[in-house]
Design a protein around this motif. Structure first.
Motif, PDB file in Angstrom:
ATOM      1  N   GLU A  62      -9.233  -1.526  -1.109  1.00  0.00           N
ATOM      2  CA  GLU A  62      -8.553  -1.016   0.084  1.00  0.00           C
ATOM      3  C   GLU A  62      -9.055   0.385   0.435  1.00  0.00           C
ATOM      4  O   GLU A  62      -9.315   0.707   1.609  1.00  0.00           O
ATOM      5  CB  GLU A  62      -7.041  -0.973  -0.158  1.00  0.00           C
ATOM      6  N   LEU A  63      -9.209   1.195  -0.608  1.00  0.00           N
ATOM      7  CA  LEU A  63      -9.644   2.582  -0.375  1.00  0.00           C
ATOM      8  C   LEU A  63     -11.057   2.616   0.207  1.00  0.00           C
ATOM      9  O   LEU A  63     -11.329   3.328   1.185  1.00  0.00           O
ATOM     10  CB  LEU A  63      -9.582   3.347  -1.697  1.00  0.00           C
ATOM     11  N   GLN A  68     -12.666   0.149   1.810  1.00  0.00           N
ATOM     12  CA  GLN A  68     -12.712  -0.422   3.160  1.00  0.00           C
ATOM     13  C   GLN A  68     -12.147   0.536   4.191  1.00  0.00           C
ATOM     14  O   GLN A  68     -12.661   0.643   5.311  1.00  0.00           O
ATOM     15  CB  GLN A  68     -11.921  -1.738   3.180  1.00  0.00           C
ATOM     16  N   GLU A  69     -11.107   1.249   3.823  1.00  0.00           N
ATOM     17  CA  GLU A  69     -10.546   2.231   4.762  1.00  0.00           C
ATOM     18  C   GLU A  69     -11.558   3.343   5.041  1.00  0.00           C
ATOM     19  O   GLU A  69     -11.727   3.783   6.186  1.00  0.00           O
ATOM     20  CB  GLU A  69      -9.245   2.808   4.180  1.00  0.00           C
ATOM     21  N   PHE A  70     -12.245   3.787   3.995  1.00  0.00           N
ATOM     22  CA  PHE A  70     -13.258   4.840   4.154  1.00  0.00           C
ATOM     23  C   PHE A  70     -14.371   4.351   5.079  1.00  0.00           C
ATOM     24  O   PHE A  70     -14.791   5.064   6.006  1.00  0.00           O
ATOM     25  CB  PHE A  70     -13.824   5.211   2.780  1.00  0.00           C
ATOM     26  N   ASN A 125     -14.249   1.960   7.339  1.00  0.00           N
ATOM     27  CA  ASN A 125     -13.748   1.789   8.706  1.00  0.00           C
ATOM     28  C   ASN A 125     -13.718   3.118   9.444  1.00  0.00           C
ATOM     29  O   ASN A 125     -14.078   3.202  10.624  1.00  0.00           O
ATOM     30  CB  ASN A 125     -12.349   1.159   8.686  1.00  0.00           C
ATOM     31  N   ILE A 126     -13.287   4.167   8.764  1.00  0.00           N
ATOM     32  CA  ILE A 126     -13.234   5.497   9.393  1.00  0.00           C
ATOM     33  C   ILE A 126     -14.629   5.983   9.727  1.00  0.00           C
ATOM     34  O   ILE A 126     -14.896   6.513  10.815  1.00  0.00           O
ATOM     35  CB  ILE A 126     -12.503   6.495   8.471  1.00  0.00           C
ATOM     36  N   HIS A 138     -18.687  -0.681  -2.781  1.00  0.00           N
ATOM     37  CA  HIS A 138     -18.020  -1.761  -2.040  1.00  0.00           C
ATOM     38  C   HIS A 138     -18.519  -3.127  -2.494  1.00  0.00           C
ATOM     39  O   HIS A 138     -17.740  -4.071  -2.718  1.00  0.00           O
ATOM     40  CB  HIS A 138     -18.236  -1.554  -0.535  1.00  0.00           C
ATOM     41  N   LYS A 197       0.821  -1.215   0.000  1.00  0.00           N
ATOM     42  CA  LYS A 197       0.000   0.000   0.000  1.00  0.00           C
ATOM     43  C   LYS A 197       0.846   1.252   0.000  1.00  0.00           C
ATOM     44  O   LYS A 197       0.523   2.246  -0.653  1.00  0.00           O
ATOM     45  CB  LYS A 197      -0.925  -0.010   1.217  1.00  0.00           C
ATOM     46  N   THR A 200      -7.208   9.324  -1.854  1.00  0.00           N
ATOM     47  CA  THR A 200      -7.303   9.260  -0.393  1.00  0.00           C
ATOM     48  C   THR A 200      -8.766   9.085  -0.003  1.00  0.00           C
ATOM     49  O   THR A 200      -9.678   9.189  -0.833  1.00  0.00           O
ATOM     50  CB  THR A 200      -6.740  10.541   0.255  1.00  0.00           C
ATOM     51  N   VAL A 201      -8.978   8.834   1.302  1.00  0.00           N
ATOM     52  CA  VAL A 201     -10.347   8.694   1.823  1.00  0.00           C
ATOM     53  C   VAL A 201     -11.129   9.976   1.626  1.00  0.00           C
ATOM     54  O   VAL A 201     -12.340   9.963   1.341  1.00  0.00           O
ATOM     55  CB  VAL A 201     -10.284   8.296   3.314  1.00  0.00           C
TER      56      VAL A 201
END
Length: 910
Positions: A888-889, A891-893, A895-896, A845, A555, A829-830
C-alpha cells in the motif's frame, strides 16, 4: 174415630201395672232397670245395622238388615211400654205395639226362611280368603301388564322420537296421525304441517329416480294401504319447500289395528346416492387410468402353482403380446411365464398376504432378445368367491434407471476411493510436514535460550519460528477445509474462561493494530458469562481470523470487537426437558467492525467460497482464501451463523453468534506460568523417561529438552526396541510416536498396557497428525494423553507435571514463547520513502508483488545508514508478514509521483 182414639189412649179404665208388683220398690226397680236396659240395647242394634248398611251398600241382603232392624226397634218399644204402664195403664196402646211387633217378627221370620238358601249359598271365609288371594294375584298380574304396557309405550315413544329414520302413521283413510321429529328434518316441514296432510296430498312433490314426477298411486304408502301388503325400498326424491331435493327410500306396511292405516318409514339416502355417483366417477377415472397407464397393472388370483389373470390393462397385454380381453381368466403359465418367474411372483404374493400390506421387489426379466429390470408392487385386495386370495400388481420398466444407478454406483465407488486416497494423502502429508516442522520450531525455541547468540541471530531465530508457525497455520487450514468438505468436522466442547480467552486475543493482536496506527477497541457487555462451555479452540480461531482480516484490510481508523449476550429466550429442542434447566444455554453475539476498504456487493456472495478472495485480498498478495469459509463452518458447528455487511470505502461489519452452556468450571487442568522451565526442584525422585520415535531429529529434540533439566532419558527408534527397553528399564513415562515401522505406537502401547506392570506406566502419544478424530483411537489404544507435533515446550512440561507430579524451577523472565518484536516505530509515510530513488522504489514494488521476502530484505540493505529508523520499520514489516502494508505504501508513493509528473508535463505544454 175420635172416640176410639180416646179409648185407645185412655188410662182411667185400668190400674197401673205397678199394682201387680204391689209397688214394691225393689221389684219395681228390677223390672224398670231390666226393661230400660233391654230397650237401650234394642235401640242401639238398629243404629249399628243402619250405619253398616250405609257404609256397605255393595253387600247383598241389605233389605233383610233393615227389616231385622225394624223388628228390633219394635221389640225395644214394647219394653219401653212395659216401663210406661207401671204408672200409666195405657194397655191398649201397649197391646197394639206388641201386635205390630208380632207382625214384624212373623214377617221377619218368613223373610229369613226364604233368605236362608241364598245365605247358605254365600262362600265360606276360607273360600272368600282363597277368592281374595286369587283376586289379589289377578290384580298383581294386571298391574304388571299395565307397567309393561306403560314401559313399552315409553320405549316406543322414545324410539319414535329419537329414531333417525322418519316414521309416519296414518288412519284407514290416509290421514296422518303421528310423525316423529326425524321426519321434520328429512322432509323439511314441521310436524304440524306434516300431520295436516294426507298421504296422497297434492302438496307432496315426489320424483322418480330418473327425475320424472311420481304419481300418488306409486307412493309406497298408497300401495301398502290399497294392496294390504308391505311395500319396501321405494326410492323417491322429495322436493322440499326450499326447492332442494332429498332422496329417500320408503317402506310402508299396513297396521292390523282398528282405526289405523299404514306405518311409513323413510331413510335419507342422498349421501349414499352422491357417494355411489362419486364412486362411479372414481371407478370410471380409475378405469381410464388403468387402461391408459404407461405402467403394467392388473388383478390376479393366486393358485398353488400358478397365477390366474382376472383383469389386466393394455400395457400388460402388450407385454405378453395379446389383448386385455384375451388375457382374462388365463394362467401365467399359459402365456409363457417361466417356472422360476412364477415362483418369484408367488413368493412375494404370499408375503404380501401374510403381512396384509404392499410388498415391493425388483427382478430381471430375461428374454432371448435382451433382459430388462422391473420394479414390482403387489398388494392383497380381497378373497374371491372360491376362497382364493386376490392381488393387484403394478409393474414398471426401470432398465434405464438401473443403468443410471449402476453408473452412479461406479462413480460413487470411484469418488469414495478418491476420498479415501485423499484422506490418506492428507494424513501422510500432515505427518510428513508436521514432523520436520516439529524439529524446526523445537530447535529454534531451544536456541533462543542460548545467551551466546547475538541480537541479530536471535532475531533470525524469531523469523524462523514465525515462518514455521505461519506454515503450520496454512497446513491446519488446508486440513480443516478438507475435513469440512468431507463432512468430518466435529465439535470438541470444553469449559473455559471466556474473559481470559478474549484478553489473550486482545493482547495478541493489539500490537499489529498499533503498528498500523489503528485504534483497537475490545468491549464486552456486563451480562456476558465468564465461564462457558463450547469449542474453545474453534472460537479462538474464528475470532483471530476475523480480527486479523480486519487489521489487514484497514489502513486507518479503528478495528473493534463487541461481545454481548442475547437476552431473548432460547427455544431449544432437547431430549430431556430438564436438561435446559440443569445446563442452561445462552447465545453470545460477536461483532467485528473495521473502517477499512470494504467489500463490493458482488463479492459478498463468494466471500465464503474456499480459495476465493476479494479484489482487496488479491492485491494484498497474502492469504489462501480459506479463513472465512473455515470460520463460517466453525460458527455453524457451534450453533450459530455468520453475517457480513460492508460498503466499499466505509468498512466492514462481521457478526456471528454461538450457543454456549453457562458453567462455573474451567476444564483447563493447569495454566501456563509464562515462565521457562530451567530445572527440577530438589528432593524429588529421579524421573526416567523413554522417548520412542523413528525420526532421529524428533528424538534428539526431546532428549535435549529433558536431559538438561535432570530427567533420565532413553531413546528407542521403533516399537520393538521400545518394548524391550520398557521391560528392562521400567520408565515412569513414555513419549510414544504412533507411526513407526516394525511395530507401531498403537501396537506397543496395547502390548505394554496388557500387563499388570504396564498399567502404572504413563504413556503419552506424540502424533504429527492434526486430525482430532485420532484422539479417541489413541486413547482407546491405552495412551494416557496425547500431544500434537509441533508442540511448544511449555505444553510438553505441563503434561509431564500433570501425570508425574513433577515440580519445576522457572526463569524469572518470560522466555518461554518467542515474543513479538519490541521495537516500535512511527507510522510510515510516503515522505519516508522519498529518500530513496525511483528505480529503487520500482524494484521494491516488483519484489513485494512477487512476495519475494529475500529480495525485499536485499533492497532494505541498500538504504543509507543514516535512515536506521526506516530500515528497522521496513524490516519489521517483512518479519511480521506485513507485505500488504508495504505494498500500500509503495503504490501510494508511485501514484503521487505519477500525478506530479503529469501535472508538470501539462504545465510545460501549456
Amino acid at each position: 174415630m175420635l172416640n176410639f182414639l180416646q179409648n185407645f189412649l185412655t188410662s182411667k179404665e185400668f190400674i197401673p201395672h205397678g199394682h201387680c208388683y204391689l209397688w214394691k220398690l225393689n221389684l219395681v226397680g228390677l223390672h224398670l232397670l231390666s226393661d230400660c236396659l233391654i230397650a237401650l240395647a234394642y235401640y242401639s242394634i238398629p243404629v249399628t245395622l243402619l250405619y253398616f248398611v250405609r257404609k256397605r251398600q255393595d253387600l247383598p241382603f241389605n233389605q233383610m238388615f233393615l227389616l231385622f232392624g225394624t223388628f228390633i226397634v219394635a221389640c225395644g218399644t214394647s219394653h219401653i211400654m212395659e216401663v210406661w204402664t207401671l204408672w200409666y195403664p195405657v194397655y191398649w196402646l201397649s197391646g197394639f205395639i206388641k201386635a205390630i211387633t208380632a207382625i214384624i217378627s212373623i214377617y221377619t221370620a218368613i223373610e229369613l226362611v226364604s233368605l236362608m238358601p241364598k245365605a247358605l249359598a254365600l262362600p265360606s271365609p276360607a273360600q272368600l280368603a282363597a277368592a281374595n288371594r286369587k283376586l289379589e294375584r289377578e290384580i298383581g298380574d294386571r298391574k304388571q301388564i299395565e307397567e309393561a304396557l306403560k314401559e313399552s309405550q315409553t320405549k316406543y315413544k322414545t324410539l319414535f322420537d329419537i329414531f333417525p329414520i322418519g316414521i309416519s302413521i296414518t288412519d284407514e283413510l290416509g290421514n296422518l296421525l303421528e310423525a316423529n321429529p326425524a321426519s321434520e328434518k328429512i322432509l323439511g316441514i314441521s310436524t304440524s304441517e306434516h300431520t295436516a296432510r294426507k298421504y296422497d296430498a297434492s302438496e307432496w312433490v315426489s320424483l322418480r329416480p330418473d327425475g320424472t314426477p311420481m304419481l300418488p298411486s306409486e307412493f309406497a304408502s298408497v300401495r301398502a294401504l290399497t294392496e294390504q301388503r308391505v311395500v319396501e325400498n321405494v326410492e323417491t326424491g322429495i322436493v322440499k319447500p326450499n326447492s332442494k331435493i332429498t332422496w329417500i327410500s320408503v317402506t310402508a306396511a299396513p297396521i292390523p289395528l282398528p282405526g289405523y292405516g299404514v306405518a311409513i318409514a323413510y331413510v335419507d339416502i342422498s349421501d349414499r346416492l352422491f357417494a355411489e355417483e362419486a364412486l362411479r366417477q372414481s371407478e370410471s377415472t380409475l378405469r381410464s387410468f388403468f387402461n391408459s397407464s404407461s405402467m403394467m397393472m392388473g388383478i390376479v388370483e393366486l393358485y398353488d402353482n400358478d397365477i390366474l389373470h382376472l383383469s389386466d390393462n393394455l400395457k400388460s397385454a402388450q407385454f405378453f403380446g395379446t389383448t386385455p380381453k384375451q388375457m382374462k381368466n388365463r394362467f401365467s403359465s399359459d402365456m409363457g411365464a417361466s417356472q422360476a418367474t412364477r415362483q418369484l411372483w408367488m413368493e412375494h404374493y404370499r408375503k404380501a398376504s401374510n403381512l396384509q400390506a404392499p410388498v415391493r421387489f425388483e427382478y430381471i426379466h430375461e428374454t432371448p432378445a435382451d433382459s430388462k429390470w422391473f420394479s414390482v408392487s403387489v398388494c392383497p385386495i380381497a378373497i374371491g368367491l372360491n376362497g382364493r386370495p386376490r392381488f393387484s400388481y403394478i409393474l414398471e420398466d426401470i432398465s434405464d434407471r438401473k443403468q443410471t444407478e449402476i453408473a452412479l454406483h461406479q462413480a460413487l465407488s470411484k469418488a469414495e476411493a478418491a476420498s479415501i486416497a485423499k484422506s490418506r494423502f492428507l494424513s501422510n502429508m500432515s505427518h510428513e510436514l508436521r514432523t520436520p516442522l516439529n524439529a524446526i520450531l523445537g530447535f529454534s525455541q531451544m536456541m533462543v535460550r542460548s545467551h551466546s547468540l547475538s541480537p541479530d541471530h536471535k532475531e533470525q531465530l524469531q523469523i524462523i519460528n514465525r515462518s514455521g508457525g505461519h506454515l503450520l497455520n496454512l497446513i491446519n487450514d488446508i486440513l480443516s477445509i478438507s475435513k469440512i468438505e468431507a463432512g468430518q468436522m466435529t465439535l470438541n466442547e470444553n469449559s473455559f474462561d471466556l474473559f481470559e480467552l478474549l484478553q489473550d486475543i486482545e493482547e495478541m493482536l493489539k500490537f499489529k493494530a498499533t503498528v498500523k496506527g489503528l485504534y483497537f477497541i475490545f468491549e464486552r457487555a456486563a451480562n456476558v458469562p465468564q465461564y462457558v462451555r463450547t469449542d474453545e479452540s474453534k472460537l479462538r480461531q474464528v475470532l483471530i481470523n476475523l480480527l486479523e482480516n480486519a487489521i489487514k484490510f484497514t489502513k486507518k481508523g479503528s478495528v473493534s470487537c463487541f461481545v454481548s449476550l442475547e437476552t431473548r429466550n432460547l427455544q431449544l429442542k432437547t431430549d430431556n426437558f430438564l436438561s435446559s434447566i440443569a445446563n442452561p444455554q445462552y447465545r453470545i453475539n460477536f461483532t467485528v467492525e473495521d473502517t477499512g476498504f470494504g467489500i463490493a456487493p458482488h463479492e459478498i456472495d463468494t466471500l465464503f467460497d474456499p480459495f476465493c478472495q476479494t479484489e482487496t485480498g488479491r492485491q494484498s498478495m497474502q492469504g489462501t482464501g480459506l479463513g472465512l469459509p473455515i470460520s463460517r463452518e466453525y460458527v455453524r458447528l457451534m450453533g450459530g451463523d455468520i453475517v457480513v455487511n460492508s460498503q466499499v470505502g466505509q468498512g466492514t461489519t462481521v457478526t456471528f453468534d454461538i450457543l454456549v452452556s453457562k458453567t462455573t468450571v474451567d476444564d483447563k487442568k493447569t495454566s501456563y506460568t509464562g515462565k521457562r522451565v530451567i530445572g527440577l526442584q530438589p528432593n524429588q525422585p529421579i524421573y526416567s523417561i523413554l522417548v520412542v520415535d523413528d525420526v532421529e531429529e524428533s528424538r534428539l529434540l526431546l532428549v535435549q529438552l529433558l536431559q538438561p533439566l535432570g530427567f533420565q532419558v532413553y531413546q528407542a527408534a521403533n516399537g520393538t526396541e521400545a518394548f524391550a527397553l520398557w521391560s528392562t528399564w521400567e520408565p515412569h513415562l513414555i513419549w510414544m510416536d504412533m507411526r513407526m515401522p516394525l511395530m507401531s505406537g498403537y501396537e506397543v502401547t496395547k502390548k505394554i498396557k496388557a500387563t499388570n506392570k504396564g498399567q502404572s506406566t504413563v504413556i503419552i502419544a506424540l502424533t504429527a497428525s492434526a486430525f482430532e478424530e485420532e484422539r479417541s483411537q489413541i486413547l482407546s489404544a491405552g495412551c494416557d494423553d496425547f500431544l500434537h507435533k509441533p508442540f511448544q515446550e511449555a505444553q510438553l512440561f505441563d503434561i509431564i507435571a500433570r501425570h508425574l507430579g513433577v515440580r519445576y524451577i522457572y526463569e524469572d523472565e518470560n522466555l518461554l514463547t518467542l515474543a513479538q518484536p519490541t521495537v516500535t516505530f512511527e507510522q510510515l509515510t510516503v515522505e519516508d520513502l522519498s529518500v530513496m530513488p525511483p528505480e529503487w522504489i520500482a524494484q521494491l514494488h516488483r519484489a513485494v508483488l512477487c512476495a519475494n521476502d529475500e529480495r525485499v530484505l536485499e533492497l532494505i540493505e541498500q538504504i543509507p545508514e543514516n535512515q536506521a529508523s526506516l530500515v528497522q520499520a521496513l524490516t519489521d514489516l517483512v518479519n511480521n508478514f506485513r507485505l500488504d502494508l508495504l505494498l500500500e505504501l509503495v503504490q501510494e508513493f508511485m501514484n503521487i509521483q505519477s500525478h506530479t509528473t503529469i501535472t508538470i508535463g501539462d504545465s510545460i505544454v501549456g
